[in-house]
Each structure stands twice: as C-alpha cells, then as structure tokens.
Scaffold this motif. Structure first.
Motif, PDB file in Angstrom:
ATOM      1  N   GLN A 197       0.824  -1.213   0.000  1.00 40.28           N
ATOM      2  CA  GLN A 197       0.000   0.000   0.000  1.00 40.28           C
ATOM      3  C   GLN A 197       0.856   1.259   0.000  1.00 40.28           C
ATOM      4  OE1 GLN A 197      -2.361  -0.820   3.471  1.00 40.28           O
ATOM      5  NE2 GLN A 197      -3.946  -1.909   2.321  1.00 40.28           N
ATOM      6  N   HIS A 226      -6.776 -10.756  -0.875  1.00 41.43           N
ATOM      7  CA  HIS A 226      -7.751  -9.679  -0.995  1.00 41.43           C
ATOM      8  C   HIS A 226      -7.052  -8.359  -1.296  1.00 41.43           C
ATOM      9  CE1 HIS A 226     -11.319  -7.267   0.714  1.00 41.43           C
ATOM     10  NE2 HIS A 226     -11.647  -7.739  -0.465  1.00 41.43           N
ATOM     11  N   ALA A 227      -5.945  -8.097  -0.616  1.00 43.03           N
ATOM     12  CA  ALA A 227      -5.209  -6.850  -0.842  1.00 43.03           C
ATOM     13  C   ALA A 227      -4.675  -6.788  -2.276  1.00 43.03           C
ATOM     14  CB  ALA A 227      -4.060  -6.732   0.162  1.00 43.03           C
ATOM     15  N   GLN A 230      -7.598  -6.178  -4.717  1.00 43.86           N
ATOM     16  CA  GLN A 230      -7.994  -4.771  -4.693  1.00 43.86           C
ATOM     17  C   GLN A 230      -6.987  -3.917  -5.462  1.00 43.86           C
ATOM     18  OE1 GLN A 230      -8.423  -4.210  -0.389  1.00 43.86           O
ATOM     19  NE2 GLN A 230     -10.631  -3.988  -0.658  1.00 43.86           N
ATOM     20  N   GLY A 233      -7.494  -4.362  -9.147  1.00 42.76           N
ATOM     21  CA  GLY A 233      -8.687  -3.639  -9.570  1.00 42.76           C
ATOM     22  C   GLY A 233      -8.425  -2.151  -9.723  1.00 42.76           C
ATOM     23  N   ARG A 234      -7.707  -1.587  -8.761  1.00 42.04           N
ATOM     24  CA  ARG A 234      -7.389  -0.153  -8.826  1.00 42.04           C
ATOM     25  C   ARG A 234      -6.469   0.158 -10.001  1.00 42.04           C
ATOM     26  NH1 ARG A 234      -7.241  -0.808  -3.063  1.00 42.04           N
ATOM     27  NH2 ARG A 234      -4.975  -1.165  -3.118  1.00 42.04           N
ATOM     28  N   ALA A 241      -8.003  -9.317 -11.391  1.00 39.72           N
ATOM     29  CA  ALA A 241      -8.622  -9.103 -10.079  1.00 39.72           C
ATOM     30  C   ALA A 241      -9.787 -10.068  -9.883  1.00 39.72           C
ATOM     31  CB  ALA A 241      -9.093  -7.657  -9.958  1.00 39.72           C
ATOM     32  N   TYR A 245     -10.383 -12.855  -6.943  1.00 33.87           N
ATOM     33  CA  TYR A 245     -11.577 -12.903  -6.094  1.00 33.87           C
ATOM     34  C   TYR A 245     -12.244 -14.273  -6.176  1.00 33.87           C
ATOM     35  CZ  TYR A 245     -11.491  -7.918  -4.978  1.00 33.87           C
ATOM     36  OH  TYR A 245     -11.153  -6.687  -4.493  1.00 33.87           O
ATOM     37  N   GLU A 257     -16.924  -9.403   1.681  1.00 28.76           N
ATOM     38  CA  GLU A 257     -16.151  -8.342   1.031  1.00 28.76           C
ATOM     39  C   GLU A 257     -15.736  -8.739  -0.378  1.00 28.76           C
ATOM     40  OE1 GLU A 257     -15.573  -9.577   4.008  1.00 28.76           O
ATOM     41  OE2 GLU A 257     -16.102  -7.906   5.341  1.00 28.76           O
ATOM     42  N   SER A 258     -15.453 -10.032  -0.596  1.00 30.12           N
ATOM     43  CA  SER A 258     -15.055 -10.472  -1.941  1.00 30.12           C
ATOM     44  C   SER A 258     -16.214 -10.340  -2.918  1.00 30.12           C
ATOM     45  CB  SER A 258     -14.561 -11.921  -1.887  1.00 30.12           C
ATOM     46  OG  SER A 258     -13.379 -12.020  -1.119  1.00 30.12           O
ATOM     47  N   ASP A 261     -16.681  -6.561  -3.581  1.00 26.82           N
ATOM     48  CA  ASP A 261     -15.675  -6.011  -4.484  1.00 26.82           C
ATOM     49  C   ASP A 261     -15.903  -6.492  -5.921  1.00 26.82           C
ATOM     50  OD1 ASP A 261     -14.530  -4.669  -2.403  1.00 26.82           O
ATOM     51  OD2 ASP A 261     -12.777  -5.964  -2.212  1.00 26.82           O
ATOM     52  N   LEU A 265     -16.545  -4.355  -9.472  1.00 26.13           N
ATOM     53  CA  LEU A 265     -15.849  -4.560 -10.741  1.00 26.13           C
ATOM     54  C   LEU A 265     -16.844  -4.774 -11.875  1.00 26.13           C
ATOM     55  CD1 LEU A 265     -12.883  -6.879  -9.646  1.00 26.13           C
ATOM     56  CD2 LEU A 265     -12.785  -4.445 -10.194  1.00 26.13           C
TER      57      LEU A 265
END
Length: 335
Positions: A197, A226-227, A230, A233-234, A241, A245, A257-258, A261, A265
């Motif tokens: 991050q 998961h990180a 994400q 995806g970003r 991504a 998932y 959360e999956s 997210d 998408l």
C-alpha cells in the motif's frame, strides 16, 4: 507476586483500590441474572465461593464472548481484586473497556498491567497498540523501544513501529520498519500488505512485488489475496482481479467483502445484473454492509426497479446516516 523495585507496593495498592470501586451491591445483583446456562452454573459456584478469582474470571470471559462488556468488566475487576497476578485477565479487562468504547480506561488498564509486568513483551505490545489508537505516538514508540531492549529481533515491535511511523507520515522510516518485520517473520501478512500500500501510494511499480512476496510464503492467505485483488482492480487489471476474487471465494465462501468487491468490478464494466447478483450475495452473508445496500440500490435504479432501489437506499441510510450517496439516490427517486 514479585514486582520490580521501580514499581513500589503503593502503586499496586492504588490499582487494586481503583478496581475495588468497580462493583456495587446493586451491580453485582445485575451481573448474576442471566438466561445463559453456562453463566448460571458459574454464578451458582460464585455464590458458594465468592473469593475464587478463577470463577469471576471465567464468568467475565463468557460475558465478553457474549459482547456483554459492562458485565465482563465487573467480573474481571472482581477477579483482579482477588488475584492481581493474572496477566491475561488484565488484557481481557483492557479489551472489554475498549469494546465498551471506554478507550481511556482501556489505556489506563494496560499501563497498570505493564507496570505490574514490566518485562512482558505481550503487555508492552498491547500497550503500544492502545497508545496508537489514542494517538499517543511518542508513548507508543517508547513502549516499542522497551520491547526491542528486551528482544531486539522482535518482528511485532518492528511492525508496530511501522504502523506508528506510517500514522505520523514518516513513510520512508515506516517502510524500513515493515521490511525489517518481514525479515524477522516472512509470514507476517499485514507487513507485506502495508508495504504494498505504501509503494502504491507513491505510484511505485514495485508495489505488487510486496503482495507477491507475501503470497510466495503464504499462498492461501486471504488477507494478502484480498489486498492484491484490490490493488489489481485499482490498477485496471480487472480480469486478473476477478480471477483472484474467485480464488478467494473458493478458499472462503463466506467472504462478503469479496462478493462486494466483485460487484463493484462488474458495475464498472456495466454488467449491472451480475453486479447486483454479487451485492445480493454479499448482503446475504453480511446484512450490515451499508455500502452494499447503496450499490445494490444503484443497480436497481439503473434497471428502473424504482421501489427496490428506494428500499436499498433507505437501508443504507439506516446503517449510515451520513451516506450522502444514498441521500442523493432518494432525491433522484423523489423520496
């Protein structure tokens, strides 16, 4: 219990005195009323032997597990008035205060515990966590330095230093602390995630390398997967991504959360029906996921399912009264 000469008996007595103020007679009567059989059984034993610290501790643990934090606090304080030598009881009392939104008392409890057990790395780590929560950054760094004087290679201390320095904006030093933490413990997923991050925030292409490094030693760690998903995806690598998932859901089919997210998408790809299906799945698993109601409402609105959209926007606002997007949605619908 043997204590350091730096912490005289007077301090210990003041702590116990503070705890003794905890349960009035009326409060004690309240505590023993319960419909939970396990608590009823321990209460019966307490009535037979009210000076048994372990019984008060056991009932406190049960109350905590039931999220009855004030009852847990009362029981744990009573246990500690009878026997202040149980480190785990101090820790659980601090957790109970924190979960009961009494963060100041939680911190004071950990300060007491650390004074009673000055060489306990577990207590110092927990104290530093509470100090970070309350933004006492210098105090947290002092606690962590104390740990490193006891154990120079403690990975958790490096990680916590990284968290404190990240919070105060010292990114470069924070990165070095997280890197040291991963050297000491390559399976420390949170350190790899923070590194990814921080490098992503600097637009550094090496960011993904840290997610991959963590997964190289812990391939099925759901937090790392998961990180990374994400991150992909970003970065616009939507198909990669989505694949991750899918892998996450195979490992943990109850990951709300999956599904959430994935819904985002699909929404970005204008696959509205598929997005809605994934928001449905996330809310079946976690009906308290406020943003999922908003986005599902949005898909209903796109599909001209006005009443369903209204209901979802209203529920999003019930869960988060500050959701301006849900408010705007209701305004568009004329609600």
């Amino acid at each position: 219990m043997k204590t350091s000469s730096l912490y005289p008996a007077l301090l210990i007595l003041s702590i116990i005195s503070c705890l003794s103020d905890g349960i009035s007679e009326d409060e004690s009567k309240t505590l023993v009323r319960s419909s939970v059989p396990e608590i009823q059984q321990i209460t019966y034993l307490i009535e037979k032997d009210p000076n048994d610290a372990i019984l008060w501790q056991q009932r406190g643990i049960l109350h905590y597990e039931l999220q009855k934090y004030q009852e847990a606090i009362g029981d744990l304080k009573k246990s500690l008035t009878l026997d202040s030598s149980k480190l785990d009881v101090w820790h659980l009392l601090a957790d109970s205060y924190l979960d009961d939104l009494q963060s100041r008392k939680a911190l004071e409890t950990m300060e007491y515990a650390s004074s009673l057990f000055p060489d306990s790395i577990r207590s110092l780590l927990k104290l530093s966590e509470f100090q970070l929560i309350l933004r006492q950054y210098n105090s947290a760094l002092q606690s962590l330095s104390r740990i490193q004087s006891l154990d120079h290679d403690n990975a958790d201390a490096f990680f916590m230093k990284g968290m404190v320095l990240k919070e105060v904006g010292d990114t470069l030093t924070s990165i070095t602390q997280f890197q040291e933490a991963t050297k000491m413990n390559p399976r420390m997923a949170d350190a790899w995630i923070n590194l990814g991050q921080l490098f992503e925030a600097r637009n550094d292409p090496d960011a993904i390398r840290y997610y991959d490094a963590g997964l190289a030693v812990d391939r099925y760690n759901t937090h790392l997967l998961h990180a990374k998903a994400q991150f992909l995806g970003r970065e616009g690598d939507v198909e990669a991504a989505k694949t991750l998932y899918g892998e996450l859901i195979n490992i943990d089919p109850l990951s709300a959360e999956s599904y959430y997210d994935l819904g985002l998408l699909f929404l970005d790809q204008d696959s509205t029906v598929q997005a809605q299906q994934h928001f449905d799945l996330s809310l079946k698993i976690n009906p308290m996921l406020a943003r999922a109601y908003f986005y599902r409402g949005w898909t209903h609105e796109i599909l001209e399912e006005t009443e369903a959209a209204r209901l979802d926007y209203q529920q999003a606002l019930r869960l988060n009264k500050d959701d301006v997007d849900a408010e705007a949605g209701l305004e568009r619908l004329g609600s």
